[in-house]
Write an enzyme that holds these catalytic residues in place. Structure first.
Site, mmCIF file in Angstrom:
data_model
loop_
_atom_site.group_PDB
_atom_site.id
_atom_site.type_symbol
_atom_site.label_atom_id
_atom_site.label_comp_id
_atom_site.label_asym_id
_atom_site.label_seq_id
_atom_site.Cartn_x
_atom_site.Cartn_y
_atom_site.Cartn_z
ATOM 1 N N ASP A 66 -5.740 5.566 27.831
ATOM 2 C CA ASP A 66 -5.682 6.908 27.355
ATOM 3 C C ASP A 66 -5.419 6.953 25.924
ATOM 4 O O ASP A 66 -4.320 7.113 25.420
ATOM 5 C CB ASP A 66 -4.515 7.545 28.064
ATOM 6 C CG ASP A 66 -4.678 9.122 28.024
ATOM 7 O OD1 ASP A 66 -5.267 9.605 27.238
ATOM 8 O OD2 ASP A 66 -3.814 9.740 29.079
ATOM 9 N N THR A 144 8.978 -1.792 4.740
ATOM 10 C CA THR A 144 8.574 -3.166 4.235
ATOM 11 C C THR A 144 9.560 -4.195 3.863
ATOM 12 O O THR A 144 10.671 -3.666 3.662
ATOM 13 C CB THR A 144 7.672 -3.100 3.051
ATOM 14 O OG1 THR A 144 7.393 -4.483 2.438
ATOM 15 C CG2 THR A 144 8.435 -2.103 1.926
ATOM 16 N N SER A 183 7.230 -2.252 -6.896
ATOM 17 C CA SER A 183 6.175 -1.259 -7.306
ATOM 18 C C SER A 183 6.406 -0.087 -6.910
ATOM 19 O O SER A 183 7.393 0.266 -5.908
ATOM 20 C CB SER A 183 5.181 -1.887 -6.442
ATOM 21 O OG SER A 183 5.070 -1.675 -5.046
ATOM 22 N N TYR A 185 4.774 1.557 -4.849
ATOM 23 C CA TYR A 185 4.646 1.679 -3.267
ATOM 24 C C TYR A 185 5.960 1.138 -2.540
ATOM 25 O O TYR A 185 6.239 1.695 -1.682
ATOM 26 C CB TYR A 185 3.374 0.538 -2.644
ATOM 27 C CG TYR A 185 3.637 0.217 -1.316
ATOM 28 C CD1 TYR A 185 3.430 1.078 -0.254
ATOM 29 C CD2 TYR A 185 4.086 -1.078 -0.844
ATOM 30 C CE1 TYR A 185 3.663 0.635 1.037
ATOM 31 C CE2 TYR A 185 4.147 -1.376 0.206
ATOM 32 C CZ TYR A 185 3.881 -0.536 1.225
ATOM 33 O OH TYR A 185 4.183 -1.156 2.508
ATOM 34 N N HIS A 186 6.529 0.310 -3.041
ATOM 35 C CA HIS A 186 7.775 -0.351 -2.351
ATOM 36 C C HIS A 186 9.002 0.776 -2.666
ATOM 37 O O HIS A 186 9.776 1.046 -1.768
ATOM 38 C CB HIS A 186 8.091 -1.633 -2.845
ATOM 39 C CG HIS A 186 7.223 -2.649 -2.527
ATOM 40 N ND1 HIS A 186 6.308 -3.242 -3.353
ATOM 41 C CD2 HIS A 186 7.186 -3.348 -1.299
ATOM 42 C CE1 HIS A 186 5.680 -4.305 -2.525
ATOM 43 N NE2 HIS A 186 6.372 -4.257 -1.496
ATOM 44 N N LYS A 189 9.139 3.241 -0.070
ATOM 45 C CA LYS A 189 9.702 2.860 1.161
ATOM 46 C C LYS A 189 11.028 2.712 1.011
ATOM 47 O O LYS A 189 11.647 3.125 2.223
ATOM 48 C CB LYS A 189 9.256 1.174 1.665
ATOM 49 C CG LYS A 189 7.760 1.100 1.864
ATOM 50 C CD LYS A 189 7.479 1.907 2.954
ATOM 51 C CE LYS A 189 5.992 1.510 3.585
ATOM 52 N NZ LYS A 189 5.361 2.263 4.831
ATOM 53 N N LEU A 243 -2.577 -13.994 2.462
ATOM 54 C CA LEU A 243 -3.302 -14.905 3.390
ATOM 55 C C LEU A 243 -4.694 -14.375 3.694
ATOM 56 O O LEU A 243 -5.492 -15.351 3.987
ATOM 57 C CB LEU A 243 -2.264 -15.056 4.581
ATOM 58 C CG LEU A 243 -2.630 -16.128 5.566
ATOM 59 C CD1 LEU A 243 -2.989 -17.571 4.931
ATOM 60 C CD2 LEU A 243 -1.619 -16.391 6.745
HETATM 61 P P1 NAD Z 1 -3.916 1.223 6.252
HETATM 62 O O1 NAD Z 1 -4.125 1.765 5.154
HETATM 63 O O2 NAD Z 1 -4.912 0.040 6.797
HETATM 64 O O3 NAD Z 1 -3.482 2.281 7.438
HETATM 65 C C1 NAD Z 1 -2.932 3.316 7.028
HETATM 66 C C2 NAD Z 1 -3.507 4.657 7.822
HETATM 67 O O4 NAD Z 1 -2.677 5.828 7.563
HETATM 68 C C3 NAD Z 1 -5.056 4.829 7.580
HETATM 69 O O5 NAD Z 1 -5.846 4.859 8.519
HETATM 70 C C4 NAD Z 1 -4.807 6.159 6.499
HETATM 71 O O6 NAD Z 1 -6.159 6.734 6.646
HETATM 72 C C5 NAD Z 1 -3.662 6.806 7.181
HETATM 73 N N1 NAD Z 1 -3.003 7.598 6.335
HETATM 74 C C6 NAD Z 1 -2.659 7.484 5.146
HETATM 75 N N2 NAD Z 1 -2.041 8.794 4.592
HETATM 76 C C7 NAD Z 1 -2.336 9.603 5.647
HETATM 77 C C8 NAD Z 1 -1.945 11.210 5.563
HETATM 78 N N3 NAD Z 1 -1.424 11.624 4.528
HETATM 79 N N4 NAD Z 1 -2.120 11.604 6.810
HETATM 80 C C9 NAD Z 1 -2.776 11.253 7.836
HETATM 81 N N5 NAD Z 1 -3.297 9.746 7.655
HETATM 82 C C10 NAD Z 1 -2.894 9.155 6.652
HETATM 83 O O7 NAD Z 1 -2.219 0.485 6.449
HETATM 84 P P2 NAD Z 1 -1.869 -0.764 7.527
HETATM 85 O O8 NAD Z 1 -1.896 -1.990 6.721
HETATM 86 O O9 NAD Z 1 -2.139 -0.386 8.764
HETATM 87 O O10 NAD Z 1 -0.332 -0.220 7.040
HETATM 88 C C11 NAD Z 1 0.577 0.819 7.915
HETATM 89 C C12 NAD Z 1 1.767 0.736 7.550
HETATM 90 O O11 NAD Z 1 2.601 -0.488 7.819
HETATM 91 C C13 NAD Z 1 2.170 1.236 6.253
HETATM 92 O O12 NAD Z 1 2.924 2.353 6.136
HETATM 93 C C14 NAD Z 1 2.440 0.003 5.588
HETATM 94 O O13 NAD Z 1 3.175 0.374 4.389
HETATM 95 C C15 NAD Z 1 3.205 -0.767 6.689
HETATM 96 N N6 NAD Z 1 2.964 -2.292 6.315
HETATM 97 C C16 NAD Z 1 1.859 -2.853 6.112
HETATM 98 C C17 NAD Z 1 1.956 -4.237 5.855
HETATM 99 C C18 NAD Z 1 0.496 -4.879 5.869
HETATM 100 O O14 NAD Z 1 0.516 -5.969 5.413
HETATM 101 N N7 NAD Z 1 -0.456 -4.466 5.931
HETATM 102 C C19 NAD Z 1 3.118 -4.999 5.550
HETATM 103 C C20 NAD Z 1 4.302 -4.286 5.553
HETATM 104 C C21 NAD Z 1 4.316 -2.742 6.053
#
Ligand code: NAD
Length: 381
Positions: A66, A144, A183, A185-186, A189, A243
């Site tokens: 679902d 993060t 950064s 970004y960090h 968070k 990686l």
């Molecule tokens: P991603 O960019 O692939 O996915 C994020 C999603 O959020 C995307 O689909 C994007 O379209 C959507 N989005 C962004 N802003 C938006 C908004 N204002 N309204 C609606 N949708 C929105 O990133 P990811 O790798 O899947 O990461 C997801 C989360 O996990 C993030 O918060 C990231 O900081 C955290 N994170 C990721 C990693 C990694 O290695 N990928 C590591 C640590 C933390």
């Protein structure tokens, strides 16, 4: 359970949504598809062929369970977020919807402001909507490991809180671990963490903040069920995690680009484990809500050079050392607790088990799309 997954079209959100739906939960993905837009902006994109959101959802309904989708900007449409929560009546909300690349956030003024506005407003809008609609909804947020920084000033990294003794009173206290972002970004968070502390203190908002390590891999048992369900795989210098960049380089017979001497130790987690850990956080709701629950969502710690060497030894790839575009310690030790998720049953996948399968998959799917110049596209800061 009924769960809204903000950012459920992304790299982590999509397989997590599928896993939750496969295990019987009713899932509403809310995403503005901005990440797909950034693919066009940067002229790079997923090495894997990802289906349109319409095809993804149709296929998920057929093969998994679902799952529904709504296109909404969580940062710019607070009324819409509130309406969504009122109508869907979720037990839990998972917040993935942030701009998640440190390099992207450091490109320039536009990207710095976009990252701050998007991430802080989006996460705050969700908190504010929850307290307006139903403060019992559990919020699970993806943070993060980068919030801690990578110094050894306070010893091994605990889960969110640091036990300290106050000199003047000798009192023992548990405080939020001092934020040390590397950064913009960090930084977002770290600011998210303060939003949660305040909403928890003032409205007793039930929050789990998952300080996630660097995610690698691409497929999970659920994304493999149809080509329409395949996950995205970023390999470029901006969105590709280290990686995954190395895996794509090895699969395409080009040298592995190691920043500096590769002495940076970081925490890692496989994408399947991301989905499992988020499910553990969503379904284990019985915890002390007098403070924000913080887990380190990590499987193992490795240095960048160690990763490159594993891939070099297994696949005969060459290593190329390049000037580090980032401002970071050239070498660091890192010890991280992941006791919280382990206590809920988390049994991490470590590097060796799944790597072979992932490399083969990427090698097959990326022959025409791999562009070597994209891997070295990181901005300098
Ligand atoms: P991603 O960019 O692939 O996915 C994020 C999603 O959020 C995307 O689909 C994007 O379209 C959507 N989005 C962004 N802003 C938006 C908004 N204002 N309204 C609606 N949708 C929105 O990133 P990811 O790798 O899947 O990461 C997801 C989360 O996990 C993030 O918060 C990231 O900081 C955290 N994170 C990721 C990693 C990694 O290695 N990928 C590591 C640590 C933390």
């Amino acid at each position: 359970m009924r769960v809204i997954v903000f950012g459920g079209d992304g790299f982590c959100g999509w397989p997590t949504s599928l896993r939750l739906a496969a295990n019987g939960h009713k899932i509403l993905i809310a995403d503005n598809l901005s990440r797909r837009g950034i693919d066009n902006e940067l002229s790079s994109g997923s090495l894997t062929e990802i289906a349109s959101i319409k095809d993804r959802i149709e296929s998920a309904k057929k093969h998994i369970g679902d799952v529904d989708f709504v296109n909404i900007d969580v940062a710019k449409n607070p009324q819409g977020v509130q309406g969504l929560i009122s109508n869907f009546k979720p037990d839990a909300i998972v917040q993935f919807a942030e701009q998640r690349a440190a390099p992207y956030s450091m490109i320039g003024d536009d990207e710095r402001r976009y990252t701050v506005d998007n991430n802080i407003s989006g996460t705050h809008n969700i908190c504010s909507a929850i307290v307006a609609v139903d403060p019992n909804i559990h919020l699970v947020h993806l943070g993060t490991m980068g919030v801690y920084g990578y110094s050894k000033d306070f010893g091994d990294i605990p889960e969110g809180y640091l036990d300290v003794t106050i000199n003047s009173t000798n009192a023992n206290k548990s405080i939020l671990y001092p934020a040390n972002p590397g950064s913009i970004y960090h930084l977002t968070k770290c600011l998210d963490q303060l939003v949660f502390q305040f909403y928890n203190k003032n409205w007793n908002l039930k929050v789990t903040d998952l300080h996630q390590g660097i995610v690698w891999g691409v497929e999970t048992e659920h994304t493999k069920l149809s080509p329409m369900l395949v996950n995205r795989f970023d390999y470029d210098g901006i969105y590709g995690t280290v990686l995954n960049r190395f895996i794509s380089q090895a699969a395409n017979d080009v040298p592995l680009s190691v920043y500096g001497e590769g002495g940076q130790s970081r925490a890692f987690i496989h994408i399947s484990d991301t989905a499992k850990c988020v499910e553990l956080a969503v379904t284990n709701t019985d915890f002390d809500t007098s403070r924000v629950r913080i887990f380190n969502q990590v499987s193992e710690v490795r240095s960048v050079l160690e990763l490159a060497t594993i891939i070099k030894d297994q696949y005969g790839a060459e290593i190329q050392f390049i000037k580090n575009p980032r401002k970071e310690l050239p070498h660091n030790d890192l010890k991280v607790s992941n006791a919280g998720l382990k206590s809920l049953g988390f049994n991490p996948i470590t590097l060796d088990n799944a790597l072979v399968e992932d490399v083969r998959y990427i090698a097959e799917s990326s022959k025409d799309k791999f562009n070597q110049s994209n891997v070295l596209s990181s901005p300098k800061w």
